[in-house]
Design a protein around this motif. Structure first.
Motif, PDB file in Angstrom:
ATOM      1  N   GLU A 281      38.376  -8.702  -6.919  1.00  0.00           N
ATOM      2  CA  GLU A 281      38.286  -9.038  -5.688  1.00  0.00           C
ATOM      3  C   GLU A 281      37.153  -9.849  -5.190  1.00  0.00           C
ATOM      4  OE1 GLU A 281      38.731  -6.913  -1.360  1.00  0.00           O
ATOM      5  OE2 GLU A 281      37.546  -5.665  -2.876  1.00  0.00           O
ATOM      6  N   MET A 282      35.715  -9.383  -5.940  1.00  0.00           N
ATOM      7  CA  MET A 282      34.746 -10.398  -5.869  1.00  0.00           C
ATOM      8  C   MET A 282      34.914 -11.684  -6.471  1.00  0.00           C
ATOM      9  SD  MET A 282      31.497  -7.628  -5.980  1.00  0.00           S
ATOM     10  CE  MET A 282      31.883  -6.726  -7.725  1.00  0.00           C
ATOM     11  N   PHE A 283      35.411 -11.697  -7.765  1.00  0.00           N
ATOM     12  CA  PHE A 283      35.768 -12.965  -8.258  1.00  0.00           C
ATOM     13  C   PHE A 283      36.399 -13.859  -7.611  1.00  0.00           C
ATOM     14  CE2 PHE A 283      35.072 -10.454 -12.350  1.00  0.00           C
ATOM     15  CZ  PHE A 283      33.424 -10.350 -12.392  1.00  0.00           C
ATOM     16  N   LYS A 284      37.614 -13.371  -7.115  1.00  0.00           N
ATOM     17  CA  LYS A 284      38.614 -14.208  -6.054  1.00  0.00           C
ATOM     18  C   LYS A 284      37.801 -14.846  -5.028  1.00  0.00           C
ATOM     19  CE  LYS A 284      43.006 -11.881  -7.027  1.00  0.00           C
ATOM     20  NZ  LYS A 284      44.150 -11.097  -6.529  1.00  0.00           N
ATOM     21  N   MET A 285      36.799 -14.338  -4.293  1.00  0.00           N
ATOM     22  CA  MET A 285      36.216 -15.057  -3.240  1.00  0.00           C
ATOM     23  C   MET A 285      34.912 -15.786  -3.526  1.00  0.00           C
ATOM     24  SD  MET A 285      36.384 -12.047  -0.300  1.00  0.00           S
ATOM     25  CE  MET A 285      35.327 -13.161   0.856  1.00  0.00           C
TER      26      MET A 285
ATOM     27  N   SER B  78      24.550   1.134   6.922  1.00  0.00           N
ATOM     28  CA  SER B  78      26.186   1.096   6.645  1.00  0.00           C
ATOM     29  C   SER B  78      26.858  -0.248   7.136  1.00  0.00           C
ATOM     30  CB  SER B  78      27.023   2.261   7.041  1.00  0.00           C
ATOM     31  OG  SER B  78      26.864   2.254   8.700  1.00  0.00           O
ATOM     32  N   ILE B  79      27.965  -0.464   6.755  1.00  0.00           N
ATOM     33  CA  ILE B  79      28.737  -1.574   7.278  1.00  0.00           C
ATOM     34  C   ILE B  79      29.062  -1.439   8.705  1.00  0.00           C
ATOM     35  CG2 ILE B  79      30.947  -0.512   6.782  1.00  0.00           C
ATOM     36  CD1 ILE B  79      29.851  -4.257   6.671  1.00  0.00           C
ATOM     37  N   GLU B  80      29.125  -0.308   9.251  1.00  0.00           N
ATOM     38  CA  GLU B  80      29.515  -0.152  10.781  1.00  0.00           C
ATOM     39  C   GLU B  80      28.185  -0.637  11.733  1.00  0.00           C
ATOM     40  OE1 GLU B  80      29.975   2.257   8.295  1.00  0.00           O
ATOM     41  OE2 GLU B  80      32.159   2.065   8.690  1.00  0.00           O
ATOM     42  N   ASP B  81      26.944  -0.666  11.026  1.00  0.00           N
ATOM     43  CA  ASP B  81      25.976  -1.390  12.058  1.00  0.00           C
ATOM     44  C   ASP B  81      25.949  -2.774  12.011  1.00  0.00           C
ATOM     45  OD1 ASP B  81      24.756   1.154  11.845  1.00  0.00           O
ATOM     46  OD2 ASP B  81      23.786   1.280  10.031  1.00  0.00           O
ATOM     47  N   LEU B  82      26.721  -3.346  11.382  1.00  0.00           N
ATOM     48  CA  LEU B  82      26.936  -4.893  11.253  1.00  0.00           C
ATOM     49  C   LEU B  82      28.208  -5.192  12.408  1.00  0.00           C
ATOM     50  CD1 LEU B  82      26.012  -7.758  10.263  1.00  0.00           C
ATOM     51  CD2 LEU B  82      27.574  -7.658   8.510  1.00  0.00           C
ATOM     52  N   THR B  83      28.060  -5.787  13.482  1.00  0.00           N
ATOM     53  CA  THR B  83      28.845  -5.905  14.502  1.00  0.00           C
ATOM     54  C   THR B  83      28.705  -7.304  15.302  1.00  0.00           C
ATOM     55  OG1 THR B  83      27.424  -4.905  16.249  1.00  0.00           O
ATOM     56  CG2 THR B  83      29.165  -3.489  15.011  1.00  0.00           C
TER      57      THR B  83
ATOM     58  N   ILE C  81      35.298  -5.470   1.943  1.00  0.00           N
ATOM     59  CA  ILE C  81      34.819  -6.848   2.120  1.00  0.00           C
ATOM     60  C   ILE C  81      35.531  -7.035   3.431  1.00  0.00           C
ATOM     61  CG2 ILE C  81      36.859  -8.166   1.018  1.00  0.00           C
ATOM     62  CD1 ILE C  81      33.075  -9.047   1.647  1.00  0.00           C
ATOM     63  N   GLU C  82      36.560  -6.348   3.902  1.00  0.00           N
ATOM     64  CA  GLU C  82      37.395  -6.613   5.194  1.00  0.00           C
ATOM     65  C   GLU C  82      36.740  -6.350   6.300  1.00  0.00           C
ATOM     66  OE1 GLU C  82      40.370  -6.081   1.944  1.00  0.00           O
ATOM     67  OE2 GLU C  82      38.453  -4.849   2.540  1.00  0.00           O
ATOM     68  N   GLY C  83      35.739  -5.534   6.356  1.00  0.00           N
ATOM     69  CA  GLY C  83      34.729  -5.276   7.431  1.00  0.00           C
ATOM     70  C   GLY C  83      33.837  -6.232   7.728  1.00  0.00           C
ATOM     71  N   LEU C  84      33.156  -6.707   6.776  1.00  0.00           N
ATOM     72  CA  LEU C  84      32.152  -7.816   6.799  1.00  0.00           C
ATOM     73  C   LEU C  84      32.979  -9.175   7.068  1.00  0.00           C
ATOM     74  CD1 LEU C  84      29.484  -9.191   6.121  1.00  0.00           C
ATOM     75  CD2 LEU C  84      30.008  -9.619   4.023  1.00  0.00           C
ATOM     76  N   MET C  85      34.341  -9.454   6.548  1.00  0.00           N
ATOM     77  CA  MET C  85      35.017 -10.548   7.110  1.00  0.00           C
ATOM     78  C   MET C  85      35.417 -10.635   8.476  1.00  0.00           C
ATOM     79  SD  MET C  85      34.459 -12.197   4.101  1.00  0.00           S
ATOM     80  CE  MET C  85      35.013 -13.689   5.159  1.00  0.00           C
TER      81      MET C  85
END
Length: 317
Positions: A135-139, A65-70, A96-100
């Motif tokens: 959202e994906m296309f914008k980035m 999960s995204i929570e594992d990426l810190t 995407i906010e969590g990753l950024m």
């Protein structure tokens, strides 16, 4: 620690992210001996085989999960594996906010964002999850549609992306990996003395002129648009254009080109006011736009007449 270049591969499940990562690693320009860490957040049908990973000096870490990426996780990877770069295989359903946030806090530096799209399911996702796609296309720096066929509406997809992110590159591939032709038949004749853009074709003209300003250099165009002007704009300048729905009603964007009014003629207008509908005849020239970091069309109007709004005021892509 040290700066860690990151390449973000972003898309829905089974959109071709793993295949693209494997293809990228096998290319001579990328397979240069540096150690690549692949962070994967999903397990699809396509897998990384051990032989390929050894040949490309790569390894995979599976995250649940995204929570594992810190930030601490990234520091631990740097200390234990000493990767030279990171490829992040990111599911489009994750926020995407969590990753950024992790990227901002750590030594990760995003070098490129690549969005993959399965053309065979693109219409379904665009219909039901358009806001996520947008959202994906914008980035994105690059959007790749794979599994295309002769029925894939490449023109419509490209315009949808360019409307929200003019700097993004867009590519189309057939199921066998061959690049697909993207030449679009325009609904007007670009060789006419005056290119007359029908109301329903404004979006096609706007995106094509942005994509290929050199083709329109010195041409004269006629179209209907709504005037945008404000006290902050230079004297003698307006932006005639249309409102485009790129996602939903909350994401309506005005699209138009800067238009100079020097020596403009009119039989129906004494002055041009904001939000007024007009028919514009103008000559097109190109000029570097610092905000977009590219050369874009600029119009010089020769005639502006008062006009009735089109039956459909919104432009759809």
């Amino acid at each position: 620690m040290y700066e860690l270049p990151a390449y973000l591969f972003w898309g829905f499940l089974e959109s071709g992210k793993t295949t693209l990562i494997k293809d990228t690693l096998s290319q001579d320009y990328f397979n240069d001996g540096e150690k690549t860490m692949i962070l994967s957040f999903e397990e699809g049908e396509e897998e990384y085989d051990k032989e390929m990973l050894e040949k490309t000096n790569s390894f995979v870490i599976q995250l649940d999960s995204i929570e594992d990426l810190t930030k601490d996780f990234i520091i631990s990877c740097q200390k234990n594996y000493y990767p030279d770069r990171v490829m992040i295989e990111y599911n489009g359903m994750y926020q995407i906010e969590g990753l950024m946030d992790v990227i901002d806090e750590s030594d990760l530096e995003v070098y490129q964002t690549i969005v993959t799209v399965d053309a065979s399911t693109a219409d379904m996702y665009l219909k039901n999850m358009k806001s996520i796609f947008v959202e994906m296309f914008k980035m994105a720096d690059l959007v790749i549609f794979n599994r295309c066929d002769d029925n894939t509406n490449v023109g419509s997809y490209r315009r949808s992306i360019k409307a929200v992110n003019p700097r993004a590159q867009v590519g189309f591939e057939r199921a066998d990996g061959r690049e697909m032709e993207m030449e679009e038949i325009l609904p007007y004749n670009i060789q006419d003395e005056v290119i007359k853009v029908a109301d329903e074709d404004y979006g096609i003209w706007y995106i094509d002129a942005m994509e290929r300003p050199q083709v329109y250099e010195g041409k004269t165009v006629e179209f209907k648009g709504e005037v945008q002007r404000s006290p902050k704009m230079p004297s003698g300048v307006i932006i005639p254009g249309r409102r485009a729905m790129t996602c939903c009603e909350d994401d309506i964007t005005f699209i138009g080109y800067l238009c100079r009014l020097h020596k403009t003629k009119s039989k129906t207008l004494k002055r041009i006011i904001n939000k007024e509908w007009v028919t514009v005849t103008a000559q097109i020239h190109s000029k570097y736009n610092e905000a977009y970091d590219k050369t874009m069309p600029v119009l010089t109007a020769t005639r502006i007449e008062k006009a009735e709004p089109p039956k459909q005021t919104l432009v759809y892509f």
